[in-house]
Motif scaffolding. Structure first.
Motif: not given
Length: 949
Positions: A707, A711, A801, A804-805, A810
């Motif tokens: 992640s 980013e 995100l 997902f984090a 992740d």
């Protein structure tokens, strides 16, 4: 369909079918379904390593560890091995099948023998098959040799190395199997194979210590003399350009070239007509037929002299007449044959193709005007070059070749082994002489004659020479028709020899002399190689009278120092062996581990120091800590060993500081530490590609997760298809590749075993051919898979995100990781046994399996509908074996679904695979199991295996 729409219906169905009250929370239902899903996956994964290939399910995840898979394989192998050992007797375990391969021109002659095997009636007859190929360990071709003990492999390519193995199997006891070691052999053209003499000198001479296997007596013989006519030209005009002698008799058809000069000149080509006359212009007719060539010149000169004076002439023979002769009897092409008038009997026989192998070469008759003119024995020419009886033929002559007379075969150690025709009475000495005599390798103490006695039976008669003289001993032995004379070779083992082997400068054979001792062979230290073990050497002796082996040992150092006790007297056939020191003693070693270029174990040499060990390992790495290392040493105190640790300053040791660069002792271990938190260059970078705002290569900090890198790459673009994200890792790729190699090797071995076994268990010829075709197809598929490499893919499910984090997907990233986020594909693939394998547009709302299967024409008759599976775009697999009718929880959509496999929703990029059916016979069902394994290997490599091609 969502749970909200069908909840009432589902609960009603459950109540009706179970007649009980159903009550559970949504969390409990989800937990139960996940537990069942895990169980299904475990069963599916276990089938991948089943030694008998009983499983047929496709695993939903291909991340089974290599260690787990290897353990499953070992379990199957040990189980099978134990069963075989229980059912195989000790005597059969000691049996050995040996193979001998002799190369030829485009062929290899094979012979094999089974030693120390006690056949049992309940096992049945042994049958043999030959496996061979051009790559060691991959013998893909197989030939059934039946119950024979020899075979000739033909239609092979010269100069190509072939690897060959023979397998024996009992017809009743399927577990009783023997196999030879793999032999390599290279066929060569005849001209490159070497002569019999060349091969004899090339072969190493054994001693009585070697495993002497007497070679089979070679009975392959050819009839002598008949090959002459294969290379003889049958062309009638081949003799036209031969010069004619002055005694040549002219006749009709001959052409004379007449040249005249002097008071007048002229050039004339004169043909003798049927009346035997030539017509010379301005001179008239001159009769020359029946005259010799020299006489004809005088007649022509006399005829011209009647009209002219002062002239000279020259007469040459132009075209020579053709005569007609008759060749009858045992010849290849009997009949009336036109030949040149210069032809002899042998020329005419060549024009007729020569005598057949049923025709005589020794009593060929030439008939002229109804009378016997000559009898020709072709052996005079073949054996001594005598052509004195090869008379010139005349028109109308008849050549008669009678049936072959009595024959004798001369085989073994003879200079010219063959089948010879006898003309008159011949003795054993005469026959041997006619065959060129006995070779130097022939044993003349006993010659055997194999004879047909009174047209009743074959008998063997042995004749012994006196004082090694053939003429005196064998002259009185009369040879009869169809006798076979056998001259055996001398004993193959070299006699009167001493053998020196092992760690010596000049190992090999030495002449034995009576009274020899060890020091006569090993006279000084200069006769030994370095690192010889001086405390003990060995003599292997064949003790009389039965030549059993005995072992004598002596101190080699004492021998060289003059000790008479250890300087043992030698006997003929003794073998002296000098050992290397490290054959007799444990070789001392030291080890270095940690941050050096080549960590490992190294030989210890006296005086070796810490710096020497580091130099042997290459050097320290850049991230090695030089001011501190640890030396572990084992010290012996009485009957116990104690480990001690010594700190070492490597920087000082490398600078040859004697306080740190200390001498090493055997079994020392030097450990070089490294700087913590150090990341190698190859582990510093990852790649993010596809639908992110800033694709490219990114540096990595320790512990950074997916992640975080996404980013830093600017996040997803609007086109990103998160379900299709592909995440690959180098360490996983290496593990998967190792697993692929193991499975391919195991599967290939099983296919080869089934290729052999099907010969004996197939119910019909059609089943045999069909199964062989299927197995060959699988082998070809394996060869293609060997060219593929594992992807190293890890199944992850991307999401927004922030979500997902917080998810388990992740992962912490490693150097070399690659994340590829594709755009939305909007297509679905349908492959395998459908009428139209194709790619279809994904249509939301009507995207279940049944819809796309129908659009592809539906399954064919060869389709295995119960084993269909979906390869999801994220790399996971969902099979029909995992599906059942009812409620299913979807991890992707986080919703409840209802239905069976056919109602499963397919996402863009998904692939539906319909495998091939193999259910006709039990053997083909085994092939189906192997096909499942190959499919799983293909999936690991990122491709799809549909079935047999």
């Amino acid at each position: 369909m969502r749970l909200g729409y069908i909840g009432t219906l589902v609960l009603l169905l459950i109540a009706v079918t179970t007649c009980s009250v159903f009550s559970a929370t949504e969390d409990e239902i989800q937990k139960a379904l996940e537990q069942r899903k895990s169980t299904d996956n475990l069963k599916s994964n276990y089938s991948l390593g089943d030694s008998n290939y009983k499983g047929t399910g496709i695993p939903s995840s291909l991340n089974l560890g290599a260690d787990e898979l290897r353990a499953i394989f070992l379990k199957g192998e040990l189980s099978n091995s134990t069963t075989n050992q229980e059912k195989t007797s000790d005597s059969n375990r000691k049996a050995k099948l040996s193979l001998k391969a002799v190369p030829g021109d485009g062929l290899v002659k094979l012979s094999w023998k089974l030693y120390k095997h006690t056949p049992k009636p309940e096992d049945g007859q042994l049958r043999f098959s030959i496996n061979y190929g051009t790559e060691s360990g991959k013998l893909l071709r197989s030939v059934d040799a039946g119950t024979a003990d020899s075979f000739v492999l033909r239609e092979l390519k010269n100069h190509q190395i072939y690897y060959i193995q023979v397998i024996a199997s009992a017809s009743k006891n399927k577990l009783l199997i023997f196999q030879t070691d793999e032999e390599s052999v290279t066929p060569l053209p005849v001209e490159e194979q070497g002569s019999k003499l060349e091969k004899a000198f090339l072969k190493k001479s054994p001693t009585l210590h070697d495993n002497l296997e007497p070679e089979a007596f070679k009975r392959e013989l050819h009839q002598f003399g008949y090959d002459f006519f294969k290379n003889s030209s049958p062309n009638v005009n081949a003799l036209d350009n031969m010069p004619a002698s002055g005694s040549y008799i002219l006749g009709p058809g001959d052409v004379l070239n007449l040249t005249i000069w002097g008071s007048f000149s002229g050039n004339h080509e004169l043909t003798i007509d049927r009346n035997g006359e030539i017509s010379i212009p301005k001179i008239g007719v001159v009769t020359v037929a029946g005259l010799a060539y020299d006489q004809a010149r005088e007649s022509i000169h006399k005829a011209i002299s009647r009209y002219y004076k002062n002239f000279e002439l020259n007469v040459t023979l132009g075209k020579i007449k053709t005569i007609q002769i008759f060749v009858v009897g045992e010849v290849e092409s009997p009949g009336s044959i036109p030949v040149s008038s210069l032809s002899t009997t042998i020329n005419a026989l060549s024009a007729a193709g020569g005598p057949t192998r049923n025709g005589s070469l020794r009593t060929i008759r030439v008939m002229r005007n109804g009378k016997l003119e000559n009898v020709i024995d072709l052996y005079d020419m073949f054996l001594s070059g005598d052509r004195s009886k090869d008379m010139r033929l005349q028109n109308g002559d008849t050549i008669f070749v009678p049936v072959i007379g009595p024959v004798v075969a001369v085989a073994g150690e003879i200079r010219r082994p063959a089948i010879y025709e006898l003309k008159d009475k011949a003795s054993l000495a005469d026959v041997i002489k006619m065959a060129g005599g006995v070779t130097a390798n022939g044993y003349i103490g006993r010659v055997q004659v194999e004879r047909i006695a009174n047209n009743n039976s074959k008998v063997a008669l042995d004749y012994f020479s006196k004082n090694g003289q053939l003429d005196g001993s064998f002259s009185s032995v009369e040879i009869q028709d169809r006798d076979m004379v056998k001259v055996f070779p001398v004993q193959e083992a070299v006699r009167n020899v001493i053998v020196l082997s092992g760690n010596a400068v000049r190992p090999g054979e030495y002449q034995f002399r009576k009274g020899m001792r060890v020091k006569d062979i090993i006279g000084s230290y200069n006769d030994l190689l370095p690192e010889s073990y001086m405390e003990s050497a060995e003599i292997t002796r064949l003790a009389e009278p039965d030549y059993h082996k005995e072992i004598l040992t002596f101190n080699l150092r004492m021998v060289l120092n003059g000790s008479s006790e250890d300087n043992i007297e030698l006997k003929e056939q003794d073998t002296l062996r000098v050992f290397s020191r490290w054959e007799m003693q444990e070789k001392p070693s030291v080890a270095i581990n940690g941050y050096v270029t080549n960590p490992g174990t190294y030989d210890f040499n006296p005086g070796m120091t810490v710096r020497d060990l580091i130099a042997a390992s290459g050097s320290t790495k850049r991230n090695a800590i030089l001011d501190f290392a640890e030396l572990t040493r084992v010290t012996i105190e009485g009957d116990k060993a104690r480990s001690t640790r010594l700190p070492i300053d490597l920087s000082k040791a490398l600078g040859n500081d004697p306080t740190q660069n200390i001498p090493l002792q055997p079994d020392d271990v030097l450990i070089v530490r490294g700087i913590s938190e150090w990341i190698e260059a190859t582990d510093k970078f990852v790649t993010v590609q596809g639908e992110v705002k800033y694709p490219g290569i990114y540096s990595l900090t320790r512990g950074e997760k997916i992640s975080s890198v996404i980013e830093r790459a600017g996040g997803y673009t609007d086109k990103a298809y998160l379900k299709g994200a592909k995440f690959t890792r180098r360490s996983v790729r290496e593990m998967q590749q190792k697993r692929m190699d193991e499975i391919i090797a195991r599967t290939e071995k099983d296919i080869l075993q089934k290729q052999f076994s099907i010969t004996y268990v197939a119910a019909s010829k059609e089943e045999l051919e069909g199964t062989r075709f299927a197995l060959d197809s699988l082998l070809k598929g394996l060869e293609r898979l060997k060219t593929l490499k594992a992807e190293g893919r890890i199944v992850i499910r991307l999401s927004k995100l922030d979500q997902f984090a917080r998810s388990s997907f992740d992962l912490e990233m490693e150097g070399g990781d690659i994340l590829d986020i594709p755009p939305r594909p909007n297509v679905v693939n349908v492959l395998g046994q459908v009428y139209n394998p194709t790619t279809l547009v994904h249509r939301p709302g009507s995207s279940d399996v049944d819809t796309y299967l129908s659009k592809a024409g539906g399954p064919t008759r060869d389709a295995e509908k119960s084993d269909m599976y979906i390869i999801r775009t994220d790399g996971s697999v969902f099979s029909r074996q995992q599906s059942s009718f009812g409620i299913k929880w979807s991890d992707e959509s986080r919703t409840w679904n209802f239905g069976n496999f056919m109602s499963t929703e397919m996402d863009p990029g998904d692939t539906l695979v319909v495998p091939q059916k193999l259910e006709q016979t039990a053997w083909l069902r085994d092939i189906k199991d192997i096909t499942t394994i190959i499919s799983q290997i293909a999936l690991t490599a990122g491709t799809v295996w549909i079935g047999l091609k």
